[in-house]
Design a protein around this motif. Structure first.
Motif, PDB file in Angstrom:
ATOM      1  N   LEU A  83       0.334  -1.251  -0.052  1.00 49.95           N
ATOM      2  CA  LEU A  83      -0.085  -0.086   0.161  1.00 49.95           C
ATOM      3  C   LEU A  83       0.945   1.247  -0.117  1.00 49.95           C
ATOM      4  N   ASN A  85       1.457   5.074  -0.393  1.00 48.45           N
ATOM      5  CA  ASN A  85       0.841   6.773   0.389  1.00 48.45           C
ATOM      6  C   ASN A  85       2.003   7.533  -0.035  1.00 48.45           C
ATOM      7  N   ARG A 109      -2.316   5.370  -3.144  1.00 46.73           N
ATOM      8  CA  ARG A 109      -3.352   6.093  -2.575  1.00 46.73           C
ATOM      9  C   ARG A 109      -3.256   7.393  -2.590  1.00 46.73           C
ATOM     10  N   ALA A 169      -6.458   4.637  -5.427  1.00 52.54           N
ATOM     11  CA  ALA A 169      -7.511   4.834  -4.016  1.00 52.54           C
ATOM     12  C   ALA A 169      -7.186   7.011  -3.689  1.00 52.54           C
ATOM     13  N   THR A 170      -8.796   7.031  -4.031  1.00 55.53           N
ATOM     14  CA  THR A 170      -8.231   8.565  -4.010  1.00 55.53           C
ATOM     15  C   THR A 170      -9.363   9.050  -2.716  1.00 55.53           C
ATOM     16  N   SER A 191      -9.769   0.895  -9.294  1.00 56.55           N
ATOM     17  CA  SER A 191     -10.174   2.311  -8.916  1.00 56.55           C
ATOM     18  C   SER A 191     -10.944   2.367  -7.342  1.00 56.55           C
ATOM     19  N   ASN A 196     -11.046  10.282   3.898  1.00 59.16           N
ATOM     20  CA  ASN A 196     -10.368  10.074   4.722  1.00 59.16           C
ATOM     21  C   ASN A 196     -10.792   9.999   6.019  1.00 59.16           C
ATOM     22  N   MET A 390     -10.300   0.031   3.889  1.00 60.88           N
ATOM     23  CA  MET A 390      -9.039   0.547   2.903  1.00 60.88           C
ATOM     24  C   MET A 390      -8.840  -1.497   3.064  1.00 60.88           C
TER      25      MET A 390
END
Length: 419
Positions: A83, A85, A109, A169-170, A191, A196, A390
């Motif tokens: 993952l 970031n 992400r 991921a957004t 996607s 957040n 997630m």
């Protein structure tokens, strides 16, 4: 850190690889931890560091890092998923993404637009990233470059990412749409939009009077809040629009003094118009104290023209504080216009001032918005929900059945994630 600890609570073995470890967390590891001490490894490191110095001097982005290829060896057994970031922190080699994504699912992400620009993380008002950067209007925009090789930077990223298969991921549909229109598009295997998450146990409604007393604020003033790293000096937040908004509020009919409290960087207090002042606070690293600021405010204000999400707005809403924003991007997905706040066009100081004045004059409407804000924030932006969503998606990818429904909180018994 929320994802790291959240995945562990859900039964997945997770590790966080960082450029510079600053805590004693047992599952945070430096990316350089497994660099072999052999002569060959040391020579490779020296060669890569020399290349980085040359690249930076020329104006190329700092993409090459000698330890990224050791990622699978950092924690013993290789991970089942990686993952990614923030990858523009000066520690990750983008050229490794194709290799990594051939071995395991790689989730990227996104928090900004850097992955598909010629250097900048936030390109407001500039569409060069869609067709190919070059003739950059702002080389100093973070991450800054010394010379305009942005066209080459853009092409280099396109070439690297063409060989990768990434799950993106957004935090907002707005950023997801930008990614699909960018050089990143051919690499997107799937996607998801995962907003957040915030700690709704800390960011919650409370006594406005007590909060103002804790921050030494005038109990009778109309208090506005704005939060940003670097405060008013943040180049991405368009504080100039907030200043113009304040000037328009100087003639408000209520005669209450107006105070804008800016958190993010210490600076002298300002009087920008009669009865209107700006108070600058240093960066607040305590969530409890930050929640006090949101609770102390009648309204939260924001003016970033290209916000991927806006965590501060979500935190303010969770505290019951409506938002007035002259902004665009993902913030419009955080604030429900007319229900939990008001959103006007970027740069529209007059519209923002009118919105602020209307809500300051209408206590009942402001209270209704605040109540809806708390309800919305708890339902959509809770930290546990973000982590669970997630985790569920990563579980699908590890299990090889992306797109099938998986209940949040379920997990394979042997999954290992490197973040």
């Amino acid at each position: 850190m929320d994802l790291l600890d959240g995945f562990a609570r859900l039964g997945t073995e997770a590790w966080l690889a960082v450029a510079d470890k600053q805590t004693d967390h047992p599952r945070v590891v430096p990316v350089h931890a497994k660099a072999a001490p052999s002569l060959g490894a040391r020579a490779r490191r020296r060669a890569v560091e020399a290349r980085r110095r040359i690249d930076r001097g020329l104006g190329l982005e700092d993409l090459a890092h000698w330890s990224t290829r050791d990622l699978f060896e950092l924690t013993g057994a290789p991970p089942d998923l990686v993952l990614c970031n923030n990858l523009h922190g000066g520690y990750f080699d983008l050229a490794e993404l194709p290799r990594l994504s051939r071995r395991v699912p790689v989730v990227l992400r996104l928090a900004d637009s850097w992955m598909f620009t010629g250097h900048c993380a936030v390109p407001p008002g500039c569409a060069r990233w869609e067709r190919g950067c070059g003739s950059c209007p702002d080389l100093a925009a973070p991450p800054a470059v010394r010379h305009d090789l942005t066209a080459l930077n853009w092409r280099r990223k396109r070439h690297i990412l063409a060989g990768a298969r990434l799950h993106v991921a957004t935090p907002s549909r707005w950023l997801a749409d930008r990614a699909r229109r960018s050089l990143l598009a051919p690499a997107i295997a799937s996607s998801r939009v995962v907003p957040n998450g915030i700690d709704v146990a800390t960011f919650r409604p409370g006594s406005r009077g007590a909060a103002r007393a804790a921050l030494d604020l005038d109990p009778e003033a109309a208090v506005l809040a704005f939060v940003s790293n670097l405060g008013a000096a943040n180049p991405h937040k368009d504080f100039a629009t907030l200043r113009r908004m304040l000037e328009r509020l100087a003639g408000r009919a209520t005669r209450r003094p107006v105070e804008l409290v800016v958190a993010g960087a210490a600076a002298p207090e300002e009087t920008c118009a009669r009865g209107v002042r700006i108070r600058h606070l240093p960066y607040i690293d305590s969530d409890e104290r930050l929640a006090d600021l949101y609770r102390a405010a009648d309204l939260y204000v924001h003016a970033a023209p290209a916000e991927a999400f806006c965590l501060a707005a979500a935190e303010a809403l969770a505290c019951g504080t409506p938002v007035v924003a002259a902004a665009a991007g993902g913030l419009a997905e955080v604030v429900d216009h007319g229900r939990t706040g008001l959103v006007v066009a970027p740069g529209d100081a007059a519209g923002a001032a009118a919105g602020v004045e209307a809500l300051l004059e209408d206590h009942d409407r402001r209270a209704r918005m605040g109540a809806l804000a708390v309800e919305t924030a708890r339902a959509r932006f809770g930290r546990d929900r973000a982590v669970n969503d997630m985790h569920a998606w990563c579980t699908e990818l590890v299990g090889g059945h992306a797109g099938d429904a998986v209940e949040p909180g379920t997990h394979p018994s042997r999954s290992r994630v490197a973040a």
